[in-house]
Write a protein that holds these residues in place. Sequence first.
Motif, short mmCIF file in Angstrom:
data_model
loop_
_atom_site.label_atom_id
_atom_site.label_comp_id
_atom_site.label_asym_id
_atom_site.label_seq_id
_atom_site.Cartn_x
_atom_site.Cartn_y
_atom_site.Cartn_z
N ALA A 49 9.33 4.05 -14.43
CA ALA A 49 9.34 4.52 -15.81
C ALA A 49 10.72 5.05 -16.20
O ALA A 49 11.05 5.08 -17.39
CB ALA A 49 8.29 5.61 -16.01
N CYS A 50 11.51 5.48 -15.22
CA CYS A 50 12.84 6.05 -15.51
C CYS A 50 13.98 5.20 -14.98
O CYS A 50 15.08 5.22 -15.55
CB CYS A 50 12.95 7.45 -14.90
SG CYS A 50 11.70 8.62 -15.47
N GLN A 60 7.32 -7.40 -12.74
CA GLN A 60 6.68 -6.62 -13.78
C GLN A 60 5.28 -6.15 -13.39
O GLN A 60 4.83 -5.09 -13.81
CB GLN A 60 6.60 -7.46 -15.06
CG GLN A 60 7.95 -7.77 -15.69
CD GLN A 60 8.64 -6.51 -16.17
OE1 GLN A 60 8.04 -5.66 -16.81
NE2 GLN A 60 9.93 -6.40 -15.86
N GLU A 61 4.59 -6.92 -12.57
CA GLU A 61 3.22 -6.52 -12.23
C GLU A 61 3.17 -5.25 -11.39
O GLU A 61 2.12 -4.62 -11.26
CB GLU A 61 2.49 -7.65 -11.49
CG GLU A 61 3.15 -8.11 -10.20
CD GLU A 61 4.07 -9.29 -10.39
OE1 GLU A 61 4.24 -10.07 -9.43
OE2 GLU A 61 4.62 -9.44 -11.51
N ASP A 76 2.90 1.56 -16.59
CA ASP A 76 3.51 1.95 -17.86
C ASP A 76 3.04 3.29 -18.40
O ASP A 76 3.62 3.79 -19.35
CB ASP A 76 3.24 0.88 -18.92
CG ASP A 76 3.92 -0.44 -18.60
OD1 ASP A 76 3.34 -1.48 -18.91
OD2 ASP A 76 5.02 -0.40 -18.04
N ASP A 77 1.99 3.88 -17.86
CA ASP A 77 1.40 5.05 -18.50
C ASP A 77 1.81 6.36 -17.84
O ASP A 77 1.04 7.31 -17.80
CB ASP A 77 -0.13 4.93 -18.50
CG ASP A 77 -0.70 4.77 -17.08
OD1 ASP A 77 0.12 4.62 -16.16
OD2 ASP A 77 -1.93 4.81 -16.93
N LEU A 78 3.06 6.42 -17.34
CA LEU A 78 3.52 7.66 -16.74
C LEU A 78 3.93 8.65 -17.83
O LEU A 78 4.29 8.28 -18.94
CB LEU A 78 4.71 7.39 -15.81
CG LEU A 78 4.39 6.52 -14.57
CD1 LEU A 78 5.62 6.43 -13.70
CD2 LEU A 78 3.23 7.08 -13.78
N ALA A 79 3.87 9.93 -17.50
CA ALA A 79 4.15 10.97 -18.49
C ALA A 79 5.64 11.14 -18.75
O ALA A 79 6.03 11.65 -19.78
CB ALA A 79 3.56 12.31 -18.03
N TYR A 80 6.50 10.73 -17.79
CA TYR A 80 7.93 10.96 -17.92
C TYR A 80 8.58 9.84 -18.72
O TYR A 80 8.32 8.66 -18.47
CB TYR A 80 8.58 11.06 -16.53
CG TYR A 80 7.99 12.15 -15.70
CD1 TYR A 80 8.23 13.48 -15.98
CD2 TYR A 80 7.15 11.85 -14.63
CE1 TYR A 80 7.68 14.48 -15.21
CE2 TYR A 80 6.59 12.85 -13.86
CZ TYR A 80 6.86 14.16 -14.16
OH TYR A 80 6.31 15.15 -13.41
#
Length: 335
Positions: free
Chosen positions: A250-251, A259-260, A264-268
């Motif tokens: 995510a960062c 890509q798999e 994608d749903d991380l808070a950071y």
Amino acid sequence: MTLPLATLLVGCAGEMSILDPSGPAARHQFWVWWAMLGVSVVVALVLFALWLYTFRRGERPQRTPREEQRIMLRWVLGGGIALPLVSIIALLVFAAPTGRSMLPLPLPEGEAELIEVVGHQWWWEIRYPGENGEPDVITANRLVMPAGEPVDFRLVSADVIHAFWIPRLGGKRDMLPGRHSIIRLEADVPGVFGAQCAEYCGAQHTNMLLHVEAMPREEYDAWLAERRAPPAPREGFDEARQAFGEHCAACHTVDGFRQEFIVDDLAYDMVGPNLTDIGSRPTLGAGVLPMEEGAIAYWLEHHQLLKPGNRMPPHNHIDTETLQDIGAWLETMEP
């Protein structure tokens, strides 16, 4: 007397010394520094001599109030106005070529190499723009430049005010959020130079170092070509890739990452250094740790102790074995 002199001379060399110039801009600054020092010493000696004279002279001469006023006016006009004015004008005339040498003026032989530098708390993002559809090369905390030719550095900050400074090549130039500026520097010969953020930017300001390497043009072009080529697929480390996609992607970016694996749903929602070539970088954490076997895993486990306040969240929820697997995989990230 020799010991204090030796202590002073220690500061005249080294990778962070302005008194050991390795480029045209740095040499101009070198002579400006010596000129300012020489004038300051002369002025100080004159003032000390006048100060001593006032204590050593005999009786105070008898003067009328008008004579006293005339003498006072002479010192005010001469020492308080004329001397500073002449000194400042002379300094501006002498130092003007220094500033001009760092401007991105047109070159007779063509355009200078362009490298983009973005300052973050507390690390450096280096971008090499691609031409004719080529992809950009993005790295962190390591700046590679061609030697023997001018290079334009396009500077900007992503958060607070930073300052780009390579002492042996010249500078410095402030990096302001939302505002780009360009400074032109040149390295006379290939070599390694130290660089430092020169504007206080937070708690880890002193740990915002930049490793600078000047290479011959052929080696520089080969270095860029290696990083522009699509990364070769690496066998194994599937569990490390999955953990990276879950906890880090995510960062951070790794070119060619599947890509798999990315969750994608991380808070950071932060931008961290691009890690595509992290295994080839000389240090971690902008100079905090040398790059060696096991260093990345150690950083992942203890980064908030090594560099308190950095924006990467603690990894207390990830077991040590997983962090070591991620570190071992990232160490293979080389062109």
